[in-house]
Design a protein around this motif. Sequence first.
Motif, PDB file in Angstrom:
ATOM      1  N   CYS A 132      -2.102 -41.871 -17.996  1.00  0.00           N
ATOM      2  CA  CYS A 132      -0.984 -42.072 -17.053  1.00  0.00           C
ATOM      3  C   CYS A 132      -1.491 -42.765 -15.793  1.00  0.00           C
ATOM      4  N   TYR A 150       5.093 -49.226 -13.486  1.00  0.00           N
ATOM      5  CA  TYR A 150       4.795 -47.912 -14.073  1.00  0.00           C
ATOM      6  C   TYR A 150       5.065 -47.996 -15.580  1.00  0.00           C
ATOM      7  N   ASP A 153       3.698 -43.836 -18.202  1.00  0.00           N
ATOM      8  CA  ASP A 153       4.195 -42.711 -17.427  1.00  0.00           C
ATOM      9  C   ASP A 153       4.077 -41.383 -18.161  1.00  0.00           C
TER      10      ASP A 153
END
Length: 863
Positions: A132, A150, A153
Amino acid sequence: MARWDEILSLPVQNPPTLDFSAGDLVWSKVEGWRDNLDRLALIPYARVDDFVRGESANKDCPTRFHVEARRRRPPQASCKQKVDGILEYILYWCSFGPDDHRKGGIVRPSRNTYVPKKKNAGRPNTKRGCTCHFIVKRLIAEPTVALVIYNQDKHIDKMGLPCHGPQDKKAEGTRAMFAPYISEDLRLRVWSLLYVGVSVETIMQRHNESVEKQGGPSNRDHLLTHRYVRRQERSMRRSTYQLDEDDAVSIGLWVESHQSHVFFYEDFSDTDPLVLGIQTEWQLQQMIRFGNKRLMASDSSFGPNKLKHPVQTLLVFNSENKAIPVAWIITPRFASTAHKWMRPLYNRVRSKDPNWMLAGFIVDDPSMDILTIRDVFQCSVLLSFWRVRHSWHKNLVKRCTETERVQISQQLGLIVDKIRTGPLNMNPFDAFMEEFGASSDFIDYFKATWYPRIGLWTTALRTIPLASQETGAALEFYHNQLKVRLLLNEKDSDVYQRADWLVDKLGTKVHSYFWLDEYSEKDYFARYWKDEWITGLTSWRKALKIPDSDVILEEGTSCVRVINQVDRDKVHLVRNSGSQFALCDCKWAEMGNLCEHVFKASKLILQKENRDLYPSTTVSQYIQALLEMLHCPTNDSLIRDHAVSLSVLVHKKLDSLVAPDSRSTPMDQLVLSKILQKRMMVGPGVAEQSSSGRETGCSAMDVDLSSPSRCMGHCEETHDVLGDVSCNIVDGRIERLCNGMDLDSSPPTSTSPRLHSSDEASNNGNSSNSKEIARSNMKPIAGETRDSEVDISTDVICGEQEDSPVKLKPVSDDNLQLQLNLPTVVATEEVNSYEKFPSAHEPLFTTAVTKGDVAGTASPSIK
């Protein structure tokens, strides 16, 4: 280029919460590298840390993100303006990755020099190959915006399996179930307790007891170790404030290492003094929490006689109306430097909460730059008299006999009331100094210290609304707290001449005391409190706990006896009760402070004696402003009735939600009713006078209020006449009440509320009553409307009620005199726009309109 056009066209998202996570944002898919779709969003660059904290506090998988890589473009480097140019690149990675120290895990070649320890306690729990991560880019095209990419995630390893947190079955029974580090709240708690002198063993004992009560550890904070607390204590003990022999260099080094705590810094120079603004993250949170749509105050000077650089403090008031410091400004000249640091502070708060705004700013020095305050914070300014009263009171006790104290304090109270309420043909202090010339010690002090500033204070008292004594009690209590916590127990007095010592003491020990004041479990450490940890209620709040049976009024005098609540055999004598210059014989009052006995005595004597007593200063100001606003030509009665309708509306709301004794004193209500009863009656010849007073012969009832254009045209004519009459109030026009204090920024769900014409009112179900009033041609408000006609979202001025929609029902002049103890009156420029009231959580003041300013003034009664 199409990719960047699509990125820069995305909206910048700024959630209203202090911290926010990915779940609070709307993510967009944009084509990225190698035909992959990037999941991205735009946020303000100043809120990147808030996003990192919010994402770390994931309940499903608690963790902590660290900076794995960072690249910055040097500030002095010349850069070509490119749409995809980057000023800063930051790679945030989950602290459980990217390496995997578990058995058979993969470690990056650059980290293969790691030598396993003999005791690998905790190592398998820290690096578990979590993938992550997210990227933050600061673009040259938009330096104030951060692009967050992102894509990864999920907290999983390269095998696609959960690697830590509750979803990882292999992490059960290990610290990998929780976040890798303790929370910021626990870290602040440990540091604060250590700074105020609580031992490591005591901290761990209380912590372990708290965990056991909750049935064992359930988060990372419950795993606090004795070793961690001992390490923090050792670090604190070895730290020093003197980073360099030169004070200026030492301050510069401190600023470099505490960038997050500094909102403004200007070094010494040949022409400008040092200006340093300090605000920690906790103080910023308190400013947003307790300052939004409420009051903020300034303690303009602390330690001018001892410290090389005096301290100025900005304060907000918590739920108990105790002052909390939210910023410290260190500079020798506070008033002349306010324009430098005030705008950066405002921008810092607004970057966290774009909807944040003040309801009012309280100053205790009229020499402050009030124009800058109004320009930056867009709010009204109030004046606190506590510093002057404190100085006069303390010197009266020090320099005068008991008889002289009573006479001089009584005369000073009458002079201040006269300045606030009546016309001045001469300086009243000249006659005062001649009358009490025998008290040469006090008069010499008064001439030397205060007489040169009397003109400035007299102008301020007549033009700026006066804050309540409750506010003054809170400021006075904070000032004494800061005096004890900052200046007490310093063995070496030479440190007072160093600015680096002052900065270090404020940011560590003093900050710790005020943080613990708001700590809910501070009573667990009560046995370890020292002299510096003076806490409790203000004098105003203590007065509320004194029962009426413990107060004895002496008939025929202004003296009151109050029984001590700790030692019941001790009785305190209060002289000149009912005045803000009352005298008490308790130790706290002899130090120049306002004690709880003075507040309690003032409340009861004002309740009992409703004649031969002057109303409070703030209520006198309120009455004067109210009467001046109501002295309008009869053809402007539309604006008058609009204001009165809103006043009655708020009064009815208060009757249903607030205790009767918390609105105003009976004496204040009686004065209001007697004066306004004579002014508010509408005679039978009003309509004829109204029509003959203008060339057009148009009265308020002749205007078709259902037509916006006609209504606005009439408002412009009305405003012209009103401006000529009210030029002494606000420079030729009536300003909006509490400018910039709109409490609900959400768009209206219905049409703008306004006063309805008789035709509209008749169509809504009250035709008979409306026609009868319309024929009388005396009142611009025709009948009563239905509850659904006007729906205004407003706030209750006193109490802790939430915002709620209330209904406006116009009232007739027949029962108008029954609503005379009105909480407020509003004057507006536009008839079809309603002003909203101050925050429902602000019990410190009642809204009023005064000469030279439109602001809130305080109710003197004890709620």
